[in-house]
Scaffold this active site. Structure first.
Site, PDB file in Angstrom:
ATOM      1  N   GLY A 195       0.777  -1.238   0.000  1.00 13.48           N
ATOM      2  CA  GLY A 195       0.000   0.000   0.000  1.00 13.48           C
ATOM      3  C   GLY A 195       0.809   1.290   0.000  1.00 13.48           C
ATOM      4  CG  ASN A 252       1.550   3.098  -5.819  1.00 16.43           C
ATOM      5  OD1 ASN A 252       1.954   4.101  -6.399  1.00 16.43           O
ATOM      6  ND2 ASN A 252       2.120   1.905  -5.958  1.00 16.43           N
ATOM      7  NE  ARG A 270     -11.871 -14.451  -9.867  1.00 13.16           N
ATOM      8  CZ  ARG A 270     -10.776 -14.119  -9.189  1.00 13.16           C
ATOM      9  NH1 ARG A 270     -10.215 -14.973  -8.372  1.00 13.16           N
ATOM     10  NH2 ARG A 270     -10.240 -12.927  -9.306  1.00 13.16           N
ATOM     11  CG  ASN A 272      -3.678  -0.848 -13.008  1.00 13.12           C
ATOM     12  OD1 ASN A 272      -3.541  -1.106 -11.812  1.00 13.12           O
ATOM     13  ND2 ASN A 272      -2.968  -1.459 -13.949  1.00 13.12           N
ATOM     14  CG  HIS A 331       1.811  -1.971 -15.680  1.00 12.16           C
ATOM     15  ND1 HIS A 331       1.544  -3.248 -15.207  1.00 12.16           N
ATOM     16  CD2 HIS A 331       2.877  -2.097 -16.504  1.00 12.16           C
ATOM     17  CE1 HIS A 331       2.409  -4.098 -15.740  1.00 12.16           C
ATOM     18  NE2 HIS A 331       3.234  -3.422 -16.531  1.00 12.16           N
ATOM     19  CE  LYS A 390      13.395   8.075  -2.605  1.00 14.66           C
ATOM     20  NZ  LYS A 390      14.777   7.952  -2.214  1.00 14.66           N
ATOM     21  CD  GLU A 407       4.859   1.857  -9.114  1.00 16.15           C
ATOM     22  OE1 GLU A 407       3.926   1.546  -8.365  1.00 16.15           O
ATOM     23  OE2 GLU A 407       5.740   1.044  -9.437  1.00 16.15           O
TER      24      GLU A 407
HETATM   25  C1  GRF Z   1       3.345  -1.303  -7.508  1.00 15.28           C
HETATM   26  O1  GRF Z   1       4.583  -1.548  -8.116  1.00 15.28           O
HETATM   27  C2  GRF Z   1       2.289  -1.161  -8.561  1.00 15.28           C
HETATM   28  O2  GRF Z   1       2.732  -0.509  -9.701  1.00 15.28           O
HETATM   29  C3  GRF Z   1       1.982  -2.582  -8.859  1.00 15.28           C
HETATM   30  O3  GRF Z   1       2.014  -3.221  -7.593  1.00 15.28           O
HETATM   31  C4  GRF Z   1       2.869  -2.495  -6.716  1.00 15.28           C
HETATM   32  C5  GRF Z   1       2.067  -2.113  -5.507  1.00 15.28           C
HETATM   33  O4  GRF Z   1       2.818  -1.588  -4.464  1.00 15.28           O
HETATM   34  N1  GRF Z   1       0.753  -2.697  -9.606  1.00 15.28           N
HETATM   35  P1  GRF Z   1       2.115  -0.957  -3.208  1.00 15.28           P
HETATM   36  O5  GRF Z   1       1.158  -1.974  -2.624  1.00 15.28           O
HETATM   37  O6  GRF Z   1       1.401   0.304  -3.636  1.00 15.28           O
HETATM   38  O7  GRF Z   1       3.229  -0.643  -2.252  1.00 15.28           O
END
Ligand code: GRF
Length: 217
Positions: A11, A13, A65, A107, A109, A177, A180
């Site tokens: 988490g 992000n 599912r 999203n 990525h 860092k 993202e």
């Molecule tokens: C990140 O690298 C994101 O781009 C990918 O999964 C990771 C998640 O990291 N989809 P966090 O849980 O936000 O630390």
């Protein structure tokens, strides 16, 4: 704008979003829900510490599912956020959710789409494949979610240079860092302030060249 953030792991992000809402670099935004498929995700602790409602629905609770998909659809339609943010969410978003929230799911990525993305490209594996291929540049992408895997309209991207001494772990950390944690809050703010629209399958951002691009570097 009310946002639901969907997570599966650490988490970081999510934390960048929580911080951005708090210091008002993400304007006009409230996090109304943090959902995780994984009850052990540290992201849930981050949400609880910030006083945000959380929900956990694991696919493992269901035999079929389809039943899990229906439960997730129910949670999201009931919460009715203006935007769904996938922040390290490893669950394949059910088609019904994509349809109900068309151009309202984003999203992050950890590569420059369309390189190193698609089915099977998630987590540390993305960075392993970048290093295996000997690519000199990687980065991150924020995009809208459509029916495909990493195929929706691209909103923001930022390159990060690969170093000779990188391991998948060091590259992952630097991309988080340098790219993202900046891109995802920035994209949410742009959407919250009405600057993003989708035209002919592409995201169009007003003021991109003059106001947004210089702020990325
Ligand atoms: C990140 O690298 C994101 O781009 C990918 O999964 C990771 C998640 O990291 N989809 P966090 O849980 O936000 O630390």
């Amino acid at each position: 704008m009310r946002i639901a953030v969907l997570v599966s792991g650490g988490g970081t992000n999510l934390q960048a979003i929580i911080d951005g809402v708090k210091d008002n670099t993400i304007k006009n935004t409230e996090i109304c829900l943090v959902y995780s498929n994984n009850p052990k995700a540290y992201a849930l602790t981050r949400a609880q510490e910030a006083g945000i409602d959380t929900a956990v629905i694991s696919p493992k609770e269901f035999e079929k599912r389809d039943d899990f998909n229906e439960a997730l659809f129910g949670l999201l339609t009931e919460t009715a956020p203006d935007l769904i943010v996938l922040a390290g969410c490893l669950v394949v978003i059910p088609q019904k959710v994509v349809e109900a929230f068309r151009n309202r799911i984003i999203n992050i990525h950890p590569s420059l789409i369309p390189s190193f993305c698609g089915t099977g490209y998630y987590g540390l594996g993305v960075h392993e494949k970048v290093l295996e291929r000997g690519a000199r540049v990687s980065g991150a992408t924020v995009h809208f979610v459509d029916e495909g895997t990493d195929t929706g309209p691209i909103i923001l991207q930022k390159p990060v240079m690969v170093r000779d001494d990188d391991t998948p772990e060091t590259l992952q950390k630097r991309i988080m860092k340098e790219a993202e944690w900046k891109l995802l809050p920035m994209a949410i703010n742009l959407i919250a302030t009405g600057k993003v629209k989708v035209e002919d399958g592409k995201a169009v951002i007003s003021g991109y060249d003059d106001e947004i691009l210089p702020g990325l570097f």
